[in-house]
Scaffold this motif. Structure first.
Motif, PDB file in Angstrom:
ATOM      1  N   THR A  90       3.260   1.530  -3.363  1.00  0.00           N
ATOM      2  CA  THR A  90       3.142   0.110  -3.725  1.00  0.00           C
ATOM      3  C   THR A  90       1.714  -0.397  -3.524  1.00  0.00           C
ATOM      4  OG1 THR A  90       5.392  -0.147  -2.918  1.00  0.00           O
ATOM      5  CG2 THR A  90       4.185  -2.169  -3.430  1.00  0.00           C
ATOM      6  N   SER A  99       7.980  -7.733   4.311  1.00  0.00           N
ATOM      7  CA  SER A  99       8.517  -8.239   3.053  1.00  0.00           C
ATOM      8  C   SER A  99       8.899  -7.067   2.172  1.00  0.00           C
ATOM      9  CB  SER A  99       7.466  -9.088   2.343  1.00  0.00           C
ATOM     10  OG  SER A  99       7.756  -9.177   0.973  1.00  0.00           O
ATOM     11  N   LYS A 131       8.505  -6.930  -0.815  1.00  0.00           N
ATOM     12  CA  LYS A 131       7.458  -6.737  -1.837  1.00  0.00           C
ATOM     13  C   LYS A 131       6.667  -5.443  -1.628  1.00  0.00           C
ATOM     14  CE  LYS A 131       5.426 -10.722  -1.208  1.00  0.00           C
ATOM     15  NZ  LYS A 131       4.582 -11.927  -1.307  1.00  0.00           N
ATOM     16  N   LYS A 160       8.264  -2.824  -3.524  1.00  0.00           N
ATOM     17  CA  LYS A 160       8.485  -3.075  -4.950  1.00  0.00           C
ATOM     18  C   LYS A 160       7.143  -3.178  -5.658  1.00  0.00           C
ATOM     19  CE  LYS A 160      12.982  -5.368  -4.952  1.00  0.00           C
ATOM     20  NZ  LYS A 160      13.679  -6.677  -4.952  1.00  0.00           N
ATOM     21  N   LEU A 195       3.177  -5.443  -5.453  1.00  0.00           N
ATOM     22  CA  LEU A 195       2.317  -6.522  -4.964  1.00  0.00           C
ATOM     23  C   LEU A 195       1.631  -7.128  -6.179  1.00  0.00           C
ATOM     24  CD1 LEU A 195       0.792  -4.755  -1.856  1.00  0.00           C
ATOM     25  CD2 LEU A 195       2.471  -6.612  -1.859  1.00  0.00           C
ATOM     26  N   SER A 196       1.520  -8.424  -6.188  1.00  0.00           N
ATOM     27  CA  SER A 196       0.901  -9.056  -7.358  1.00  0.00           C
ATOM     28  C   SER A 196      -0.618  -9.049  -7.213  1.00  0.00           C
ATOM     29  CB  SER A 196       1.407 -10.486  -7.497  1.00  0.00           C
ATOM     30  OG  SER A 196       0.975 -11.241  -6.403  1.00  0.00           O
ATOM     31  N   GLU A 199      -2.645  -9.285  -3.627  1.00  0.00           N
ATOM     32  CA  GLU A 199      -1.785 -10.029  -2.691  1.00  0.00           C
ATOM     33  C   GLU A 199      -2.018  -9.572  -1.241  1.00  0.00           C
ATOM     34  OE1 GLU A 199       2.909 -11.450  -2.789  1.00  0.00           O
ATOM     35  OE2 GLU A 199       2.218  -9.795  -4.016  1.00  0.00           O
TER      36      GLU A 199
END
Lengths: 446, 446
Positions: free
Chosen positions: B164, B261, B263, B266, B268-269, B443
């Motif tokens: 990720t 988290s 995130k 999944k 990270l923006s 992020e």
């Protein structure tokens, strides 16, 4: 070639018989007026000529007549200054006399186009100086004791050369070579051309002295060139000479030796680069009339402070110059920049990621940054500059940060009353001149 | 909170019973095909599973099946490579197999969406390595001897976390943490969360070793982190990890520990700054298809060279990145600059005037300068830059100075065939992605 040039130069600098007669007449007139007036001041012991007129080292079409009033050593400072102001005003009352300020006030007037200075000094023994003018009497004596007609001729050439290359005069506006320094150089090196031959090889911190000198004194003199005053070996005549003036004299000496030209006794041209004008800003403001030397000192210091502030904010200054216009009591700062508008952004370097506390602090402190990233293992943030427009920055500096800017205290009130920043529009004569100067290549360098 | 996140993450990374059944079925099919084909090559001693499938450390929806052919140690290199090419092509001929290149060629094919790698290695004793793949067999053995179900779960979390944050994989395109490194970290620190707890405090040159190790070997390892291979203590598994990947892992560990988290398992923006796009240039060109690692290495080296050339010419590079697009055999270099157009002028610093010969040389050499002047006692010249437009400079560099630019030899012919420089126009998907990347704040940093 050299001889022809020097012959021609001598014609320019040697006063003619007619000129001498005229100057002598005016000098005698002024001297008698001062002598008469001096009777009103019981502390005045004697009136004497000083400066280049007294030493007969003045240049054709370029003479000031200095008249010194020797005041009893026991006179207090207040009375000394009173005499400085009032002797000249009284003596020259028919010639629109006006006050000037050096260390002490003195009086100037112009008679038939010739400037007369009436200056007080203390009647001291050699070495027991009380005011800055006291040495002058001894300088005059010393030069007259040691100069012959030939040396007078050589000094005239050297002075005119110094003037042409803009390094003549010990005043702060020039920070150059005084008339007396020119005379000492000729005593040391005998001729104009030999002076230049030595100057072209000057190293940093060259020491020039006519007599043997106490080498332990040299530590006191931290200047680019050291010139020991022959009448006071604790005094360094080089203290007034800036490294720029010294450098110009060295360069000019090389140029003249390599390629003698009468231009060095007339005028050197300057070749301004019109393209560079786009990157110049000029600040103009009026100042309250005060001693020229004080204002020049403040102006130079202030320009250095402004330049420093610009550099601290990443504006790249190529060159800058100031001018104090005495006639209009106006000061100009001209600044040539690499660019008037610089990048909006700057990089703030953060810590390496291994430094945990500092990294966390950096990240927290730069949440508003345009970008944060890891360059290898170092954090960086891209930030927006507060100022990227030089003109806007200067306006802010001269309005909001005036007190903290480093600008000389003496000018802060003057600037607060108002200033104008010129850009692109440099028609005004004074402005045009200073802009040409900082965008120009002097003939000396070509 | 942490427990809830880890529970949710486990559901993402643990293969389901159904998935295992499907993968096992395909693995068995491929294994049998390779085993049958291996009979054609008398040097092949054994066919075995390798990699994360063999270790049961693969992540749900993300598995490659590695099948190793152990080749007799006496086989010469040519024959070894022949086997590498032909075993897989023969075995998987019904599945559109294709060649790949690492240190040696091997074969890849995709069966029902799952990638199969058929890789040759030498059947060596531990420590007597002949090819880069030989250690893999021993890594598999070592992990299987030391892992239980719990460690397998923890490794799956760590791998997904590394993916990720874009630091998973030892290949040159990532320069990150290999699957085996993740396994070694879990052996060292037992759990995912304990690994992160240690990583958040990593110092420069942290040494990680499961066993005692010969400290004198450390001098050989000049890398930001040193990870001793438990089956070969002369090998530093950290050699493949760039300081940037290490730094990202450390930073991400801190962030996750502070604020767990899902995130991080999944996506990270990234938050690109649109304003910065104005200052980006992207170079695009095609390359001849070769080993990914080789091309990535050349691309990274070439980008460093281009960046260096830009800096040498006073262009201020903020960030740069390259991308090798394997599918389209296209390379992209993206460069974010402080400004695309820099000042026309630069200052050339000359000698102090006291240095006569150097001064004369400087004056002679700069007769064509825009301006020459004395800054204090130092000569300076203002010159016009040959290039002040970044785009024009890059075009020149990639055309006229290609050989001297420092760009990798392997790419010079590719670039000579043509390149395009993009500015302002970044709609193309690949270009848009790399531009977002170099103008974006991850992020991770917020």
């Amino acid at each position: 070639m050299l001889m022809r040039v020097l012959d021609e130069a001598l014609k320019l600098v040697e006063p003619t018989k007619e000129e001498r007669e005229k100057v002598d007449k005016i000098a005698e007139l002024a001297f008698n007026l001062v002598k008469d007036a001096s009777k009103e001041f019981k502390e005045i012991k004697e009136i004497v000529f000083g400066g280049s007129y007294a030493k007969d080292t003045w240049i054709s079409n370029d003479v000031d007549i200095d008249i010194f009033a020797k005041v009893d050593v026991n006179t207090d400072n207040e009375r000394f200054e009173y005499i400085g102001r009032n002797l000249g005003l009284l003596a020259l009352k028919d010639y629109k006399p006006y006050l000037k300020y050096a260390q002490h006030p003195y009086v100037e007037a112009i008679i038939e186009g010739i400037k007369i200075n009436v200056v007080p000094c203390y009647d001291v023994k050699q070495g027991e100086w009380k005011s800055a003018a006291d040495r002058s009497i001894y300088h005059t004596q010393f030069i007259n004791d040691n100069f012959d007609e030939e040396k007078r001729r050589e000094v005239r050439l050297l002075k005119r050369f110094m003037k042409t290359i803009n390094v003549y005069g010990a005043e702060i506006s020039v920070n150059g070579f005084s008339g007396y320094v020119c005379e000492v150089l000729i005593l040391k090196y005998n001729t104009f051309i030999n002076t230049l031959n030595n100057a072209k090889d000057f190293k940093e911190k060259t020491v020039i002295s006519i007599y043997n000198y106490d080498k332990s004194l040299l530590d006191l003199f931290d200047t680019p060139i050291i010139i020991i005053d022959p009448i006071d070996n604790k005094r360094n005549l080089g203290a007034a000479i800036s490294s720029n003036s010294l450098a110009r004299f060295i360069l000019a000496s090389r140029k003249f030796i390599d390629n003698p030209s009468i231009k060095f006794f007339k005028q050197l041209s300057i070749n301004p680069n019109r393209d560079l004008r786009k990157q110049v800003l000029v600040i103009k403001f009026s100042y309250r009339d005060r001693s020229d030397d004080i204002v020049w000192g403040e102006a130079k210091r202030s320009l250095r402070a402004i330049t420093k502030q610009l550099q601290l904010h990443d504006f790249k200054v190529i060159r800058s110059a100031c001018h104090v216009d005495i006639d209009n009591t106006v000061i100009l700062f001209a600044i040539l920049l690499e660019e008037l508008i610089i990048s909006k952004y700057y990089i703030r370097e953060g810590p390496k990621i291994f430094a945990k506390d500092n990294s966390n602090k950096f990240l927290a402190a730069n949440k508003d940054a345009e970008m944060i990233w890891l360059d290898d293992d170092r954090l960086k943030a891209l930030k927006i500059r507060e100022y990227n427009n030089t003109e806007e920055f200067l306006k802010m500096l001269l309005k909001e940060k005036l007190e903290q800017s480093g600008i000389a205290k003496g000018l802060i009130d003057d600037i607060r009353k108002g200033f104008v920043i010129y850009r692109d529009n440099f028609e005004e004569r004074l402005i045009n001149e200073i802009v040409d100067h900082i965008t120009g290549t002097d003939e000396l360098y070509l």
